[in-house]
Design an enzyme around this catalytic site. Structure first.
Site, PDB file in Angstrom:
ATOM      1  N   HIS A  18      11.832  -0.242  -4.063  1.00 33.32           N
ATOM      2  CA  HIS A  18      11.475  -1.102  -5.198  1.00 33.32           C
ATOM      3  C   HIS A  18      11.141  -0.225  -6.401  1.00 33.32           C
ATOM      4  O   HIS A  18      11.320   1.002  -6.367  1.00 33.32           O
ATOM      5  CB  HIS A  18      10.366  -2.089  -4.823  1.00 33.32           C
ATOM      6  CG  HIS A  18       9.061  -1.457  -4.411  1.00 33.32           C
ATOM      7  ND1 HIS A  18       8.370  -0.588  -5.197  1.00 33.32           N
ATOM      8  CD2 HIS A  18       8.330  -1.583  -3.262  1.00 33.32           C
ATOM      9  CE1 HIS A  18       7.260  -0.220  -4.587  1.00 33.32           C
ATOM     10  NE2 HIS A  18       7.221  -0.802  -3.394  1.00 33.32           N
ATOM     11  N   HIS A  21       9.081   3.080  -5.901  1.00 31.71           N
ATOM     12  CA  HIS A  21       9.822   4.217  -5.326  1.00 31.71           C
ATOM     13  C   HIS A  21      10.792   4.793  -6.366  1.00 31.71           C
ATOM     14  O   HIS A  21      10.964   6.006  -6.468  1.00 31.71           O
ATOM     15  CB  HIS A  21      10.640   3.785  -4.101  1.00 31.71           C
ATOM     16  CG  HIS A  21       9.853   3.048  -3.065  1.00 31.71           C
ATOM     17  ND1 HIS A  21      10.138   1.769  -2.684  1.00 31.71           N
ATOM     18  CD2 HIS A  21       8.776   3.423  -2.337  1.00 31.71           C
ATOM     19  CE1 HIS A  21       9.280   1.379  -1.753  1.00 31.71           C
ATOM     20  NE2 HIS A  21       8.436   2.369  -1.531  1.00 31.71           N
ATOM     21  N   CYS A 126      -5.657   1.457   9.818  1.00 32.68           N
ATOM     22  CA  CYS A 126      -4.714   0.590   9.093  1.00 32.68           C
ATOM     23  C   CYS A 126      -3.308   1.096   9.370  1.00 32.68           C
ATOM     24  O   CYS A 126      -2.982   2.238   9.053  1.00 32.68           O
ATOM     25  CB  CYS A 126      -4.992   0.591   7.594  1.00 32.68           C
ATOM     26  SG  CYS A 126      -3.623  -0.177   6.690  1.00 32.68           S
ATOM     27  N   CYS A 129      -1.186   1.968   6.154  1.00 30.90           N
ATOM     28  CA  CYS A 129      -1.495   3.279   5.554  1.00 30.90           C
ATOM     29  C   CYS A 129      -1.297   4.390   6.572  1.00 30.90           C
ATOM     30  O   CYS A 129      -1.232   5.543   6.203  1.00 30.90           O
ATOM     31  CB  CYS A 129      -2.931   3.372   5.087  1.00 30.90           C
ATOM     32  SG  CYS A 129      -3.422   2.148   3.896  1.00 30.90           S
ATOM     33  N   CYS A 144      -7.458  -3.147   4.126  1.00 32.43           N
ATOM     34  CA  CYS A 144      -7.380  -1.836   3.484  1.00 32.43           C
ATOM     35  C   CYS A 144      -7.235  -2.020   1.983  1.00 32.43           C
ATOM     36  O   CYS A 144      -6.652  -3.001   1.530  1.00 32.43           O
ATOM     37  CB  CYS A 144      -6.219  -1.019   4.043  1.00 32.43           C
ATOM     38  SG  CYS A 144      -4.647  -1.378   3.252  1.00 32.43           S
ATOM     39  N   HIS A 147      -3.069  -1.866   0.807  1.00 29.01           N
ATOM     40  CA  HIS A 147      -2.077  -2.917   1.107  1.00 29.01           C
ATOM     41  C   HIS A 147      -2.707  -4.265   1.431  1.00 29.01           C
ATOM     42  O   HIS A 147      -2.006  -5.222   1.685  1.00 29.01           O
ATOM     43  CB  HIS A 147      -1.229  -2.511   2.323  1.00 29.01           C
ATOM     44  CG  HIS A 147      -0.565  -1.183   2.191  1.00 29.01           C
ATOM     45  ND1 HIS A 147      -1.103  -0.027   2.708  1.00 29.01           N
ATOM     46  CD2 HIS A 147       0.594  -0.827   1.610  1.00 29.01           C
ATOM     47  CE1 HIS A 147      -0.304   0.987   2.441  1.00 29.01           C
ATOM     48  NE2 HIS A 147       0.722   0.543   1.781  1.00 29.01           N
ATOM     49  N   LYS A 294       0.133  -6.856  -8.662  1.00 28.57           N
ATOM     50  CA  LYS A 294       0.415  -5.766  -7.729  1.00 28.57           C
ATOM     51  C   LYS A 294       1.765  -5.987  -7.050  1.00 28.57           C
ATOM     52  O   LYS A 294       2.070  -7.128  -6.675  1.00 28.57           O
ATOM     53  CB  LYS A 294      -0.687  -5.809  -6.667  1.00 28.57           C
ATOM     54  CG  LYS A 294      -1.113  -4.467  -6.222  1.00 28.57           C
ATOM     55  CD  LYS A 294      -2.360  -4.564  -5.365  1.00 28.57           C
ATOM     56  CE  LYS A 294      -2.449  -3.269  -4.597  1.00 28.57           C
ATOM     57  NZ  LYS A 294      -3.725  -2.974  -4.073  1.00 28.57           N
ATOM     58  N   LYS A 297       5.006  -7.565  -0.973  1.00 30.00           N
ATOM     59  CA  LYS A 297       6.085  -8.258  -0.271  1.00 30.00           C
ATOM     60  C   LYS A 297       5.933  -9.773  -0.390  1.00 30.00           C
ATOM     61  O   LYS A 297       6.906 -10.494  -0.386  1.00 30.00           O
ATOM     62  CB  LYS A 297       6.072  -7.876   1.213  1.00 30.00           C
ATOM     63  CG  LYS A 297       6.730  -6.549   1.477  1.00 30.00           C
ATOM     64  CD  LYS A 297       6.919  -6.344   2.964  1.00 30.00           C
ATOM     65  CE  LYS A 297       7.584  -4.996   3.203  1.00 30.00           C
ATOM     66  NZ  LYS A 297       7.460  -4.517   4.547  1.00 30.00           N
TER      67      LYS A 297
HETATM   68  O1  ME8 Z   1       3.210   6.575   1.473  1.00 28.32           O
HETATM   69  N1  ME8 Z   1       3.695   2.270  -8.506  1.00 28.32           N
HETATM   70  O2  ME8 Z   1       5.432   6.075   1.773  1.00 28.32           O
HETATM   71  P1  ME8 Z   1       5.602   4.748   0.893  1.00 28.32           P
HETATM   72  C1  ME8 Z   1       4.052   3.562  -8.497  1.00 28.32           C
HETATM   73  N2  ME8 Z   1       5.579   7.681   3.820  1.00 28.32           N
HETATM   74  N3  ME8 Z   1       4.550   4.207  -7.434  1.00 28.32           N
HETATM   75  C2  ME8 Z   1       4.703   3.512  -6.304  1.00 28.32           C
HETATM   76  C3  ME8 Z   1       4.354   2.150  -6.213  1.00 28.32           C
HETATM   77  C4  ME8 Z   1       3.823   1.521  -7.386  1.00 28.32           C
HETATM   78  N4  ME8 Z   1       3.459   0.254  -7.414  1.00 28.32           N
HETATM   79  N5  ME8 Z   1       4.620   1.740  -4.973  1.00 28.32           N
HETATM   80  C5  ME8 Z   1       5.126   2.803  -4.301  1.00 28.32           C
HETATM   81  C6  ME8 Z   1       4.281   6.751   2.026  1.00 28.32           C
HETATM   82  N6  ME8 Z   1       5.187   3.879  -5.097  1.00 28.32           N
HETATM   83  C7  ME8 Z   1       4.456   7.901   2.989  1.00 28.32           C
HETATM   84  C8  ME8 Z   1       4.603   9.191   2.214  1.00 28.32           C
HETATM   85  S1  ME8 Z   1       4.906  11.818   2.023  1.00 28.32           S
HETATM   86  C9  ME8 Z   1       4.709  13.134   3.037  1.00 28.32           C
HETATM   87  C10 ME8 Z   1       4.714  10.431   3.038  1.00 28.32           C
HETATM   88  C11 ME8 Z   1       5.704   5.217  -4.734  1.00 28.32           C
HETATM   89  O3  ME8 Z   1       6.940   4.224   1.247  1.00 28.32           O
HETATM   90  C12 ME8 Z   1       4.674   6.303  -4.968  1.00 28.32           C
HETATM   91  O4  ME8 Z   1       5.330   7.535  -5.069  1.00 28.32           O
HETATM   92  O5  ME8 Z   1       4.435   3.853   1.045  1.00 28.32           O
HETATM   93  C13 ME8 Z   1       3.883   6.257  -3.686  1.00 28.32           C
HETATM   94  O6  ME8 Z   1       3.133   7.433  -3.459  1.00 28.32           O
HETATM   95  C14 ME8 Z   1       5.006   6.108  -2.697  1.00 28.32           C
HETATM   96  O7  ME8 Z   1       5.955   5.234  -3.347  1.00 28.32           O
HETATM   97  C15 ME8 Z   1       4.549   5.515  -1.371  1.00 28.32           C
HETATM   98  O8  ME8 Z   1       5.685   5.302  -0.578  1.00 28.32           O
END
Ligand code: ME8
Length: 653
Positions: A18, A21, A126, A129, A144, A147, A294, A297
């Site tokens: 989304h 990412h 959680c 997380c 949490c 989320h 926010k 989903k």
């Molecule tokens: O945390 N605004 O993966 P994840 C800005 N797998 N950036 C956002 C966002 C938002 N609303 N939502 C998501 C994980 N992101 C772990 C990471 S790394 C070794 C492991 C981006 O799929 C942002 O970069 O939940 C956030 O840190 C990341 O997606 C979380 O992705």
């Protein structure tokens, strides 16, 4: 040769890509492209995080094995990055053999350092997380804070990592290397988190199977964060590989602020335990909301699909918007209207127009061929001004890209693009064209336009790579490399033919905008509240709905005295002033709605009361880092004051 290694988080395959990412990945891409253009050895890594209880549950609910599920979702990420022109050099999956091997090595190294022991764990976990929480960290209903997912009680034998052992070393490291965790506000957060005491970390689980087994004790799988963080090294081939030696010392981890603790506490402690150097920077960017809500989903209106936007408006317009709208580090609010607004003003009007006029004049006045320059003319006006603007834009863009601040780099580049548009008017080629004796001047002017177009394309290419290529094509340089400009008015070859093509950024008129909005916004969300305005963002949230607040709630407000050091009007904002405040050594910038009540010069040296821990916001493109207190409801009647002077930065209670 200088090296640059940039990484994004590896995304969980429990969701499809989304806007959030896309933001991190596009920002990392722009930085990687900048470094490649500078000729630095560059490595850009992204990937997916595929293990853990949450993924196992999601896959089961879909009737798939976790690996089948991951294989499907991973394609969605890879496709999205292709569509957004993301130029990653590698894509790591935590199910790759090459990764698993390095995770095992990492575990063994931490074990050999005496940092892993067997114990048992009971706590609130959680799954979303993949992290333990204390009761106090959770919100109502044991949800949490990230989320809003419910945490469950977990009790099982577990291996622990001696994180407590690294508390002092980490503090000392961040003391000596204050530039590692960025922005500064985040470093302060992390330092106080560490200072409040690090507990040993549970790093294995026995209640599910989907993970990397603990070497020598296969009943346990390795904690998903220990697994995931190791990707930054496993993707380089592990310690000892050539790639590791070249790139690891320059590593920049770009992440969202949600996962800062894992990157700035757990990961460095793991690296210290392994005897490996720490990353050069961990940059935590801010959080995007969508039309004030926010991303979630359960709220379809917040599910902004970057693929759809890229298809309808072009990947470059989306990339530009994301990187220009909000400085990396601050939170931002996304609205489709703002996206279209940026497309129309900055891209269609400023850049598109510059190219359009330039190419049209090249055809009209000099037969569509790049003319010669007369270097001496560069010393006269208006050529001198435009040359100065070009060089300044390049130097500033360089400085800001180096400082991991793409929004500021874009500001500097657009300053130049707007200047170049003004130059076209000042140089008035239409007048020169009437007088054959002024042919060399005309040639010089047209050459300068074209050169400006080329510089704009090269400078902005990290952010708008596809359009930059198109510009080069239209300038007759289809095969030229994307690189960083060096010498003004010497980059184009006279005599080559331009190739005028379709408009670069067709303007989105009202009818088209209505069509796009109805396509983008799901029907059930069409009546959603409008995006939260910048002004509203700068207001503190009401501490309690109504009635009384507790002393603890009041105590969360960090009120301080501050002295106004500088004040100025903000163009086209009648009510706003930009202030620089001295908070006792630290300077804060604030946008205050007091211009109708106070002149800037009346404020200099005044002491005010300042709310220092208000979440920063961007107001009219300017970062506001707090709020000064004033009396008056809708209209400001008077500023807060003290009845005697106290040192700037003194706490107000
Ligand atoms: O945390 N605004 O993966 P994840 C800005 N797998 N950036 C956002 C966002 C938002 N609303 N939502 C998501 C994980 N992101 C772990 C990471 S790394 C070794 C492991 C981006 O799929 C942002 O970069 O939940 C956030 O840190 C990341 O997606 C979380 O992705």
């Amino acid at each position: 040769m200088r090296a640059f290694y940039i990484t994004t988080p590896i995304y969980y395959v429990n969701d499809v890509p989304h806007l959030g990412h896309a933001y991190t990945t596009v920002a990392a891409d722009a930085l990687a492209r900048y470094h490649r253009a500078r000729g630095h050895a560059t490595w850009f890594l992204t990937g997916t995080d595929e293990h853990g209880q949450n993924i196992e549950d999601v896959a089961r609910a879909r009737g798939k094995t976790p690996k089948q599920h991951a294989d499907e979702v991973v394609v969605r990420f890879m496709d999205t990055w292709k569509r957004l022109d993301v130029s990653n050099d590698d894509f790591i999956r935590t199910t790759d053999e090459r990764h698993i091997k390095v995770v095992h090595e990492t575990w063994k190294r931490m074990e050999a350092a005496g940092d892993i022991y067997l114990g048992s764990y009971e706590g609130l976990y959680c799954k979303r997380c993949e992290a333990f929480y204390t009761e106090g960290q959770l919100e109502e209903g044991r949800r949490c804070p990230v989320h809003q997912a419910e945490a469950t009680v977990v009790k099982e034998p577990s291996y622990f990592f001696r994180m407590s052992k690294y508390q002092d070393r980490l503090l000392e490291y961040y003391e000596k290397n204050p530039q590692v965790v960025l922005p500064e506000m985040r470093r302060n957060e992390i330092v106080s988190f560490i200072r409040s005491g690090l507990r040993d970390l549970s790093i294995s689980r026995t209640s599910f199977k989907w993970g990397i087994p603990v070497p020598g004790d296969e009943k346990h799988v390795i904690y998903v964060w220990v697994d995931a963080l190791t990707n930054y090294i496993s993707a380089l081939g592990g310690e000892g590989s050539e790639k590791y030696k070249t790139f690891w010392p320059s590593a920049v981890h770009l992440i969202g602020k949600d996962i800062l603790r894992f990157h700035a506490v757990y990961w460095p402690a793991m690296l210290m335990s392994c005897g490996l150097p720490l990353p050069k920077h961990v940059l935590a960017h801010g959080w995007w909301t969508v039309r004030g809500q926010k991303i979630s989903k359960s709220l379809p209106a917040t599910r902004v699909d970057p693929n759809r936007l890229a298809e309808d408006i072009g990947p470059d317009s989306l990339r530009y918007f994301l990187l220009r709208e909000v400085p990396l580090g601050l939170d931002g609010d996304f609205s489709y209207e703002a996206l279209i607004g940026r497309h129309n003003s900055d891209l269609a009007n400023d850049l598109g127009n510059l190219l359009h006029r330039t190419l049209a004049m090249t055809e009209k006045y000099v037969g569509g061929v790049v003319p010669r320059v007369t270097p001496a003319l560069d010393e006269t006006e208006p050529h001198k001004t435009i040359a100065g603007l070009a060089i300044r834009a390049r130097d500033e863009a360089e400085r800001h890209f180096e400082a991991l601040a793409p929004s500021r780099a874009l500001e500097a580049i657009w300053e130049f693009i707007r200047g170049a548009n003004r130059y076209v008017d000042a140089a008035a080629p239409w007048t020169l064209a009437k007088d054959p004796a002024r042919r060399s001047e005309l040639d010089h002017v047209v050459h300068t336009f074209l050169e400006a177009g080329l510089w704009a394309a090269w400078l902005a290419a990290p952010v708008i790579p596809r359009k930059a290529r198109e510009i080069l094509g239209q300038l007759g340089l289809a095969d030229a490399p994307i690189r960083w400009p060096t010498a003004w008015n010497q980059e184009l070859s006279p005599g080559s033919r331009i190739q005028r093509g379709a408009p670069l950024f067709p303007r989105i008129d009202e009818a088209k905008q209505a069509e796009l909005l109805s396509r983008w916004i799901p029907p059930e969300a069409q009546a959603a509240p409008p995006s939260v305005g910048a002004a509203a963002l700068s207001q503190p949230e009401s501490v309690a709905g109504s009635g009384t607040i507790t002393y603890e709630e009041f105590a969360r407000l960090d009120l301080r005295t501050a002295v106004v050091k500088h004040a100025e009007h903000i163009p086209k904002a009648d009510k706003l002033l930009k202030l620089q405040l001295d908070m006792g050594g630290e300077t804060r910038q604030v946008v205050a709605g007091i211009a109708e009540a106070y002149k800037p010069e009346d404020l200099l040296g005044r002491q005010v009361i300042f709310l220092a821990n208000l979440k920063p916001a961007v107001i009219r493109g300017i970062e506001s880092q707090g709020m000064i207190l004033a009396a008056g409801d809708k209209q400001v009647l008077a500023l807060s004051a003290l009845d005697r002077d106290v040192p700037a930065g003194t706490k107000v209670r």
